[in-house]
Design a protein around this motif. Sequence first.
Motif, PDB file in Angstrom:
ATOM      1  N   THR A   1       1.074  -0.765  -0.297  1.00  0.00           N
ATOM      2  CA  THR A   1      -0.142   0.004   0.194  1.00  0.00           C
ATOM      3  C   THR A   1       0.847   1.332  -0.138  1.00  0.00           C
ATOM      4  N   ASN A   2      -0.026   2.297  -0.569  1.00  0.00           N
ATOM      5  CA  ASN A   2       1.024   3.542  -0.158  1.00  0.00           C
ATOM      6  C   ASN A   2       0.106   4.604  -0.140  1.00  0.00           C
ATOM      7  N   THR A   3       0.133   5.644   0.212  1.00  0.00           N
ATOM      8  CA  THR A   3      -0.668   6.896   0.304  1.00  0.00           C
ATOM      9  C   THR A   3      -2.219   6.788  -0.396  1.00  0.00           C
ATOM     10  N   ASP A   4      -2.020   6.457  -1.200  1.00  0.00           N
ATOM     11  CA  ASP A   4      -3.050   7.090  -2.611  1.00  0.00           C
ATOM     12  C   ASP A   4      -4.670   5.546  -2.175  1.00  0.00           C
TER      13      ASP A   4
ATOM     14  N   GLY B   1     -15.712   5.447  17.460  1.00  0.00           N
ATOM     15  CA  GLY B   1     -14.770   5.656  18.100  1.00  0.00           C
ATOM     16  C   GLY B   1     -13.079   5.328  17.209  1.00  0.00           C
ATOM     17  N   LEU B   2     -13.372   4.107  17.146  1.00  0.00           N
ATOM     18  CA  LEU B   2     -12.709   3.081  16.350  1.00  0.00           C
ATOM     19  C   LEU B   2     -12.411   3.619  15.490  1.00  0.00           C
ATOM     20  N   LEU B   3     -13.242   3.235  14.542  1.00  0.00           N
ATOM     21  CA  LEU B   3     -13.320   3.321  12.586  1.00  0.00           C
ATOM     22  C   LEU B   3     -12.983   4.515  12.539  1.00  0.00           C
ATOM     23  N   ARG B   4     -13.434   5.508  13.512  1.00  0.00           N
ATOM     24  CA  ARG B   4     -13.292   6.956  12.831  1.00  0.00           C
ATOM     25  C   ARG B   4     -11.985   7.737  12.727  1.00  0.00           C
ATOM     26  N   LYS B   5     -11.206   6.831  14.032  1.00  0.00           N
ATOM     27  CA  LYS B   5     -10.101   7.233  14.637  1.00  0.00           C
ATOM     28  C   LYS B   5      -9.294   6.081  13.104  1.00  0.00           C
ATOM     29  N   ILE B   6      -9.507   4.848  13.030  1.00  0.00           N
ATOM     30  CA  ILE B   6      -8.801   4.762  11.630  1.00  0.00           C
ATOM     31  C   ILE B   6      -8.728   5.099  10.123  1.00  0.00           C
ATOM     32  N   GLU B   7     -10.140   5.660  10.218  1.00  0.00           N
ATOM     33  CA  GLU B   7     -10.230   6.598   8.807  1.00  0.00           C
ATOM     34  C   GLU B   7      -9.605   7.371   9.161  1.00  0.00           C
TER      35      GLU B   7
ATOM     36  N   ASP C   1      -0.882   7.884   9.121  1.00  0.00           N
ATOM     37  CA  ASP C   1      -0.329   7.705   9.916  1.00  0.00           C
ATOM     38  C   ASP C   1      -0.366   5.823  10.586  1.00  0.00           C
ATOM     39  N   LYS C   2       0.944   5.048  10.493  1.00  0.00           N
ATOM     40  CA  LYS C   2       1.047   4.517  10.611  1.00  0.00           C
ATOM     41  C   LYS C   2       0.795   3.588  11.350  1.00  0.00           C
ATOM     42  N   LEU C   3       1.584   4.610  12.198  1.00  0.00           N
ATOM     43  CA  LEU C   3       2.088   4.118  13.374  1.00  0.00           C
ATOM     44  C   LEU C   3       0.674   4.451  14.643  1.00  0.00           C
TER      45      LEU C   3
END
Lengths: 474, 360
Positions: B103-106, B255-261, B268-270
Amino acid sequence: MAKINSMMDVGKRAMMNSQTALQTVGHNIANKSTEGFSRQRIETQTNIPISEGRYQVGMGAKTSSVTRINDIFLEKQLRFEGTQLGFEQAKSDAMTRVEQIYNEQMNKGLNQSIGEFFNSFRELATNPESTATRTLVRDTAKFVTKDFAKAVASLRAIQGELDQQVTQQVGQINAFGKEIAQLNEKIAAIEISGAPANDQRDRRDLLIKKMSEMANVRVTEAGNGMISVTVGNSGIIVSGNSSNEITSGRVENKNGREGIRNAIFIQPAVGADPMNITKEIKNGSLGGIFEVRDVAINSLLDDVDELAFSFINGVNGIHRQGFDAFSNPGGALFAPLQNKIEAAQNMGLDAAVAKDPGRIVAGIMPNAPGDNRIANMIGELQQQRVMEQGTTTYDEFYNSIVGKVGIATEKANRSAESQKNIHAQLENIRDSVSGVSLDEEATKMIEFQKTFDASAKLIQTADEMFDTILAMKR
Amino acid sequence: MRVSDKMVYGQINDSLHKSRTGLNDALAKASSQKRVNKPSDDPMSAARVLSYKTEDQNNTQFGKVLTHAKSYLEFSEQSLGELGDVFLRVKELVLGAVNDASTNTDTRRTLAREVKQLYEQIVQVGNRKLAGKFIFGGFGTVEAPFDYKGNYKGDDGEVRVPIDREAFVAVNMPGSRIFLGKDIGSLVQPQPEPRPGTKPGTTLESEVPQSHESTGSGANQRGPASVEEDIKFAASSPRGGPGPNPNKQGINLFGLLRKIELSLEADDKLSLQITLDEIDDAHNQVTLIRSELGSRLMNLNSATESLGKVKVETKSSISQLEDEDAFKSVSDVNKNETTLKATLATSNKMMQPSLLDFLR
């Protein structure tokens, strides 16, 4: 020496005796089925003989009296058992009617409608949001109130009918009293000459027996053959040839519950105040009616009121703790009542609930349409021991009333049955003593007819003897 | 003994009356096949029949409630299954996203859009309706419990329905537990609960659920639970494994899904790496609740089964108490019929002869 003339006289008198006897036989046969009739018997005795120096010549027979065959002690016992029979029979009849109200074997009753009420709340618990379910709850609750009122109305209807029976029987007792007084007069007039007034006495005995079946009466006979009859302890309705009347009048029932019942009065003397003698009548059909009307049914009314009152308060108590469909604090489901008395009759839905089923409370919290906890608690109320100091549930209380009524009815039926047997046995003994037997009467008929024939033959013989004597002159 | 005619006729009448009554009673019992036709026939049985009839009536009602509860729970369970699938998919996506090789940014941005769709899906699941009622709103069943931001408008109400004289079963799972992870540890409780044997007054207080930490009095109990903060602090909120730690806060799924999104959008890979554990926890949370519903369903099944047995038992008890033995009733009818015939025959003999018949 006997005379031909007296021979003819003996023959003539024998013929007359036989005729009287045959007439009595006919009277017996004719009255074979007359109620209260005692068979009659002709008493003949030898005529006064004529002394002829060293011997006496018999002068035939004479009729001394016509008597009835009757055992007065048996009559007395029959009267006594008849009073008991009237009591048991009236009680059994009335209780059978009462039992029908509590009979849920065939038709829907209070037990079922209370069950449906609690189930409607269980339905509400699964669907507290639904207006349709609330409407169902309201309608079921309305049916419960109607069924309570119906039970009371049915019990009251029986009381009302028993009242009518009281009036009717009072009328009968008065009619009997009047006739007894008339018979008293006739009997005294007939018996002053020494002849027993058989048929009048039979009739009078029958009337007393019938009266005894309706109430406990006391009968005393005076020396002149007249009797006085007292209903209860102080209701003298026949004394000599005069009769008084008892009356049935409405009095307020002093049981704390509204209701005007028929009581029995007697006016001891002209111008005196009528005296209530209801309490003195403890036996006979009137006694039985009073017992069911004033004791059994009133106690059942108390029970129904107790159940209704406790039910209303129990349901309302929970219902008030929550919030209705509009999040208003919950009110009463049933219109609250102050008094236990007449609770079942006056039971009704709370006006607000009746108008709008949304006022029914299902939940504890406001603004929580899915909250069903109050509905659950009302459903649970069915299992809770809230009656009789926390020992029975509503169902158990009602079922025990049904058991009670069943036992009382069964007992009344059984007593009536056994009393009927006792009475029937006595009747049988009375028939054995006083009843007419056709065989017997037929035998007597032949016997007296033969006597009649033989007596006629005697006169014929005497006549021939006269002819012989007259022929001697030629 | 002197036998008068009246005695003979009286006797005949009496015996005929008795035989006919007997036959009538026997016929009534045979035709209704019931031993107890009115309370006085057997007062004790009649009273007991009544209580059994009430029980029968209640059993029918409990049967209805069971059907209702079952469909409710089954539907909830299905919805949770769907929810579980969502998080499996999320984990796949995130696993792919933290891997630089694929994967990349896009592509991460594309993945963010998919996560957004999944977010919308779980909002939809949260607003599921059965028969017009929102199933995840606690007692709030008529308004959608979740808005698009994931704010909870329902409450913690547990709708319990009676399935037995003594037992209730909760048919819903409040959305605050499933989606916000509230009181996740306290879920492990036996169902159905035994009925508290106390007076109505005392059960009341004990049954009021504590809506949230910020419980107001009365009217604002049902106010929207403040989930705004939860969303913000979801990343740093103390989270624990659903199992062993009771009363620990679970995962806020929105919250979790929003955060992942957001993390995907921000590349932000970390943060994504950190969320992997949380995704597992979220999946566990859903699975745990689902198994809870499953065990309730099993309970319901056994309750249905035993209700069936009780129904049959109640019916047979009623039958034993009030029903007439068919053989006995028929033989009673026959017996009484024979008696009546005998009475009639003897009556005929008793009435006929009289001296008068023999005189000419």
